[in-house]
Design a protein around this motif. Structure first.
Motif: not given
Length: 152
Positions: A22-23, A66-75, A79-85
């Motif tokens: 998603h990033i 659509i740019g906002q959607h891309g930004f939301n996918l990014f953040w 968040v999920t990547f960091i949460s995983a640790f």
């Protein structure tokens, strides 16, 4: 309880994969918008739609959405990547944070893109399955562990 901790590790690895995808999807979507190629961003998301039907002059506001959607996918990916640790270490708040961010993002994807028939099964639908498995494995651990070690 030690056997159950493997569920957290499985969930963490699934969220890492989901987060990275998603990033990258967010970066690719925003890149298409920033280069003023709105149709490529839409084609990247709605991959089951004939690309030639998406070639048109879009209003700039469409690109902004659509740019906002891309930004939301990014953040959400971050968040999920960091949460995983933290999930790996057994932090229950991280389980719920990843579930709320990643899980709800994929629910929207499933409702509007999968059920709408706008996407192919790979890769988006697989990400929905990955997030669902991550949620189920971590919740199963959490509730089984809670029965073993009830809150004080």
């Amino acid at each position: 309880m030690k056997n159950l901790s493997i569920l957290l590790k499985i969930s963490a690895v699934l969220w890492i994969i989901w987060g990275i995808v998603h990033i990258l999807a967010g970066i690719m979507t925003m890149n298409g918008i920033l280069s003023e190629d709105i149709s490529s961003s839409i084609t990247g998301i709605a991959d089951a739609v004939d690309p030639s039907s998406l070639q048109m002059n879009y209003p700039k506001a469409t690109g902004a959405v659509i740019g906002q959607h891309g930004f939301n996918l990014f953040w959400i990916g971050i968040v999920t990547f960091i949460s995983a640790f933290f999930i790996w270490k057994g932090h229950k708040n991280a389980i719920f944070l990843a579930t709320i961010t990643g899980g709800l993002a994929d629910l929207g994807y499933f409702l509007f893109l999968d059920l709408g028939g706008y996407v192919k099964f790979v890769p988006g639908s697989i990400m929905t399955i990955i997030s669902a498995l991550a949620i189920l494995t971590s919740f199963y651990y959490y509730y089984k562990n809670r029965k073993i070690n009830p809150p004080e």
